[in-house]
Design an enzyme around this catalytic site. Structure first.
Site, PDB file in Angstrom:
ATOM      1  N   LYS A  54       0.854  -1.190   0.000  1.00 30.97           N
ATOM      2  CA  LYS A  54       0.000   0.000   0.000  1.00 30.97           C
ATOM      3  C   LYS A  54       0.893   1.244   0.000  1.00 30.97           C
ATOM      4  O   LYS A  54       1.863   1.310   0.739  1.00 30.97           O
ATOM      5  CB  LYS A  54      -0.888  -0.025   1.245  1.00 30.97           C
TER       6      LYS A  54
ATOM      7  N   GLU B   7     -18.833  -6.685  10.376  1.00 33.05           N
ATOM      8  CA  GLU B   7     -19.770  -5.991  11.276  1.00 33.05           C
ATOM      9  C   GLU B   7     -20.781  -6.947  11.896  1.00 33.05           C
ATOM     10  O   GLU B   7     -21.163  -6.791  13.058  1.00 33.05           O
ATOM     11  CB  GLU B   7     -20.500  -4.875  10.520  1.00 33.05           C
TER      12      GLU B   7
ATOM     13  N   ARG C 259     -25.203  -3.652   7.539  1.00 31.95           N
ATOM     14  CA  ARG C 259     -24.717  -5.023   7.424  1.00 31.95           C
ATOM     15  C   ARG C 259     -25.178  -5.884   8.597  1.00 31.95           C
ATOM     16  O   ARG C 259     -25.280  -7.099   8.492  1.00 31.95           O
ATOM     17  CB  ARG C 259     -23.175  -5.053   7.397  1.00 31.95           C
TER      18      ARG C 259
HETATM   19  C1  LIG Z   1     -18.693  -3.339   5.148  1.00 32.40           C
HETATM   20  C2  LIG Z   1     -17.561  -2.338   5.178  1.00 32.40           C
HETATM   21  N1  LIG Z   1     -16.962  -2.068   6.352  1.00 32.40           N
HETATM   22  C3  LIG Z   1     -15.948  -1.170   6.411  1.00 32.40           C
HETATM   23  C4  LIG Z   1     -15.532  -0.522   5.283  1.00 32.40           C
HETATM   24  C5  LIG Z   1     -14.451   0.541   5.369  1.00 32.40           C
HETATM   25  N2  LIG Z   1     -13.291   0.193   4.570  1.00 32.40           N
HETATM   26  C6  LIG Z   1     -13.068   0.718   3.389  1.00 32.40           C
HETATM   27  S1  LIG Z   1     -11.676   0.135   2.673  1.00 32.40           S
HETATM   28  C7  LIG Z   1     -11.324  -0.810   4.050  1.00 32.40           C
HETATM   29  C8  LIG Z   1     -10.100  -1.650   4.114  1.00 32.40           C
HETATM   30  C9  LIG Z   1     -10.026  -2.552   2.912  1.00 32.40           C
HETATM   31  O1  LIG Z   1      -8.879  -3.357   3.010  1.00 32.40           O
HETATM   32  P1  LIG Z   1      -8.501  -4.255   1.758  1.00 32.40           P
HETATM   33  O2  LIG Z   1      -9.698  -4.989   1.299  1.00 32.40           O
HETATM   34  O3  LIG Z   1      -7.335  -5.057   2.169  1.00 32.40           O
HETATM   35  O4  LIG Z   1      -8.142  -3.220   0.623  1.00 32.40           O
HETATM   36  P2  LIG Z   1      -6.835  -2.272   0.552  1.00 32.40           P
HETATM   37  O5  LIG Z   1      -7.276  -0.917   1.048  1.00 32.40           O
HETATM   38  O6  LIG Z   1      -5.784  -2.868   1.412  1.00 32.40           O
HETATM   39  O7  LIG Z   1      -6.459  -2.252  -0.899  1.00 32.40           O
HETATM   40  C10 LIG Z   1     -12.327  -0.679   4.988  1.00 32.40           C
HETATM   41  C11 LIG Z   1     -12.349  -1.369   6.307  1.00 32.40           C
HETATM   42  C12 LIG Z   1     -16.197  -0.821   4.072  1.00 32.40           C
HETATM   43  N3  LIG Z   1     -15.874  -0.189   2.920  1.00 32.40           N
HETATM   44  N4  LIG Z   1     -17.186  -1.740   4.049  1.00 32.40           N
HETATM   45 MG   LIG Z   2      -5.341  -4.753   2.058  1.00 33.07          MG
END
Ligand SMILES: Cc1ncc(C[n+]2csc(CCOP(=O)(O)OP(=O)(O)O)c2C)c(N)n1
Ligand SMILES: [Mg+2]
Ligand SMILES: CC(=O)[C@@H](O)[C@H](O)COP(=O)(O)O
Length: 644
Positions: free
Chosen positions: A282, A367, A395
């Site tokens: 990242k 969640e 959710r």
């Molecule tokens: C149901 C839900 N909960 C929380 C979020 C907030 N959120 C947005 S991106 C993220 C992290 C995503 O991590 P990853 O899938 O590893 O993607 P990366 O950012 O590392 O590319 C979160 C928790 C969300 N979008 N949807």
């Molecule tokens: Mg990730």
């Protein structure tokens, strides 16, 4: 002209040579830093997916092959390669590209919803549809290691693995993080795979050496291969995927274009369910993001592009007030514990986690699990505080209803980003929480109007031990105090008309709209309309004092930063009917629509929720048309009929 300027669609990328692609990747990174530094956005995730997105568009044929992005916050490069670089000057702003895929923007975009862990389910559904149509179109789902901690992913994997004839390519974009390092046994499993690449390279070179020396011949090669199998079972447990019926390719260096294209081509040719495990970083290529200790610039506001430092003063936020009060409460009560769904920092639990590491739980992007595990904690004697964004509460509705409320468990939900958030588009507005919590028996909901009442009402929620409670507050800056003239039961009277004017209107201002209500009343007072402004503080169940107050007025108006259907206005109207109080009432709320991205203030103005709008609407109603629908009402009703 730069290479990026020459890219109007994937075909332009497919014909580039290796050297040009390296140059293009560099230009894309510079473009991302320049644009996101100005507008804010998901800089870290998009810097980490540059090569992967290039390789996807070179190997697959979007939009015939469907490229799906889980959450969608990492779609900026995809947008740049599909002809939308020009929209980044107003990224996430009115008139610019949205921060997530958008079907209205492009045929290359499919999933807009920004809620994690859905891409694999879409992929399963689309693959079944393509198969029924006799099509050989590929479905490619890009899912992050964080999103993989969401339960829906495993429901989908169970279905995808059930049929080896459907070409579903699952690209795990594994950077080891959600905001913070991704938690859980599965994340550890991915890490164990990430740490194995040397084993693959060692075996590959061993195979090449053996193949070059005929003396040892195929027998030893076969022995080595058997050894690989043995090692694989023991050291590289990717066998888990293969045992599930999912071919596994990887781990692949997610910044090595050649390796990525080779792996994706193998996956495409496999024509069945296959996982490509890409290991990325990242923030890759931009030191301030790579080295950002908090979350590798998962999401930034405007920053200095050179230093990565935030621009402008950091205002006191609702989140920070909650964060501080939770620590104070945690010091006084050992039964208070906190739960986050992979958003420790954004929900303000990070300081509590530092102070009480064994009382703060990150459950991943889960969640539903967060809420029901909180019910379990409560049954075992704790008072859990589940801190999630309002929109993500959707959710966990059944968990709140059946696992917490049915058992009358003392769980406190702290709903940050409640109301219009704006720039993250329709799926991030926190406009459904009151509507869904309003139908939960025994649920109490508070809506603080400022920092003082947030601290107060949070404490009051912790004192509720015979059932669930919830607190909802907005995104962004909070004002310290909107003073009250008096408190009647739980209701704060914020302003009254001059004695000579008398009080025609009772204006009930919910939560952060307290200040707005007082401002609207001042405008109306100037027109000789007497308005009493009150803040219910606890909005569900409706305080009985409000019903009594309503009986003394000619018109009741509610204003709330939440969805109209099932919102506070609906609840108060029902309470007035039940109380036999037949006073005309109007409810001003967020229309039940998916509202395009824009700033919070722009979107509030679009839906008529500013002090000026409230004053204008009340004037219309009071000006002899009390009880009759006004043109504005008719507009709202027509809009809602159109949008459902
Ligand atoms: C149901 C839900 N909960 C929380 C979020 C907030 N959120 C947005 S991106 C993220 C992290 C995503 O991590 P990853 O899938 O590893 O993607 P990366 O950012 O590392 O590319 C979160 C928790 C969300 N979008 N949807
Ligand atoms: Mg990730
Ligand atoms: C993609 C996602 O769900 C979050 O990262 C979202 O962008 C929330 O942003 P704020 O924390 O700025 O509200």
């Amino acid at each position: 002209m730069t290479l990026l300027e020459s890219v109007h669609g994937p075909v332009d990328v497919k014909r580039m040579e290796q050297g040009e692609l390296e140059q293009l990747a560099t230009e894309i990174r510079s473009f991302l830093v320049e644009k996101v530094a100005r507008s804010g956005g998901h800089l870290g995730p998009n810097l980490g997916i540059v090569e992967l997105t290039l390789a996807l568009h070179r190997v697959f044929d979007s939009p015939s092959d469907a490229l799906l992005y889980d959450v969608g916050h990492q779609c900026y490069v995809h947008k740049m390669l599909t002809g939308r670089s020009g929209g980044f000057d107003l990224l996430k702003q009115t008139g610019g590209v949205s921060g997530y895929p958008s079907r209205a923007e492009s045929e290359h975009d499919f999933i807009e919803n920004s809620h994690a862990s859905t891409a694999l389910s879409y992929a399963d559904g689309m693959a079944k549809a393509f198969q029924l149509a006799g099509s050989r179109r590929h479905v490619v789902a890009v899912v992050g290691d964080g999103a993989l901690t969401g339960g829906m992913c495993w429901e989908a994997l169970n279905n995808i693995a059930a049929d080896q004839t459907r070409p579903v390519v699952i690209v795990v974009n594994d950077n080891g993080r959600s905001y913070s390092p991704t938690i859980g046994g599965f994340a550890d499993h991915l890490a164990s795979l990430r740490l194995q690449p040397g084993y693959e390279r060692a075996l590959e070179s061993g195979k090449r050496t053996l193949q070059r020396t005929p003396v040892v011949g195929p027998a030893v090669y076969a022995a080595l291969h058997a050894a690989k199998r043995g090692i694989k079972d023991a050291l590289a447990p990717q066998a888990m995927f293969e045992d599930l019926g999912l071919k596994y390719l990887g781990p692949v260096d997610g910044h090595d274009l050649v390796a990525l294209e080779a792996a994706l081509k193998r996956a495409k040719a496999f024509n069945g369910p296959v996982i490509v495990h890409a290991v990325t970083r990242k923030g890759n290529g931009y030191a301030p993001a790579e080295n950002d200790p908090a979350d590798q610039m998962h999401q930034t506001g405007a920053i200095d592009p050179v230093t990565g430092k935030p621009l402008g003063p950091k205002a006191t936020s609702w989140t920070s007030i909650f964060s501080e009060e939770l620590i104070r409460a945690g010091a006084e009560r050992k039964d208070v514990v906190a739960i986050t769904a992979a958003m420790l920092g954004p929900t303000g639990l990070d300081k509590f986690a530092k102070a009480y590491p064994d009382r703060c739980f990150d459950v991943g992007i889960a969640e539903q699990h967060a809420v029901t595990s909180a019910a379990g904690m409560a049954m075992a004697g704790l008072h859990p505080v589940v801190a999630i964004y309002s929109t993500f509460l959707n959710r966990a509705f059944d968990q709140v209803l059946m696992d917490v409320a049915l058992h009358r468990q003392p769980v406190t939900l702290v709903l940050d980003r409640a109301g219009i958030t704006g720039s993250d588009g329709p799926s991030h507005n926190g406009m459904w929480d009151l509507s869904i919590l309003g139908i939960v028996p025994g649920m109490r909901v508070a809506a603080p109007r400022d920092a003082v009442t947030l601290r107060e009402e949070f404490r009051e929620s912790l004192a509720i031990e015979d059932g669930p409670s919830a607190l909802r507050f907005s995104k962004g800056a909070v004002i310290e105090h909107v003073p009250a003239l008096e408190r009647v039961g739980t209701v704060d009277v914020l302003s009254k008309p001059a004695a000579s004017t008398g009080s025609d209107v009772l204006l009930v201002a919910v939560g952060a709209f307290g200040e707005l209500g007082v401002a609207a009343a001042q405008r109306l007072d100037d027109q000789g309309i007497g308005v009493t402004v009150v803040d219910p503080r606890w909005v569900l169940p409706v305080p009985h004092e409000l019903v009594e107050m309503a009986a003394d007025h000619r018109l009741v108006v509610t204003v709330e930063d939440s969805g109209r259907h099932g919102g506070f206005g609906s609840a108060l109207a029902a309470a007035l009917r039940d109380g036999g109080v037949d006073v005309p009432m109007r409810d001003l709320a967020v229309p039940q629509q998916f509202l395009e991205h824009g700033s919070r203030s722009e979107v509030l103005a679009q839906v008529g929720l500013t002090a000026q709008d409230v004053a204008r609407r009340v004037t219309e109603w009071v000006a002899g048309r009390i009880g009759q629908p006004t043109p504005a009402d008719a507009d709202v009703a027509a809009e809602e009929r159109k949008h459902g």
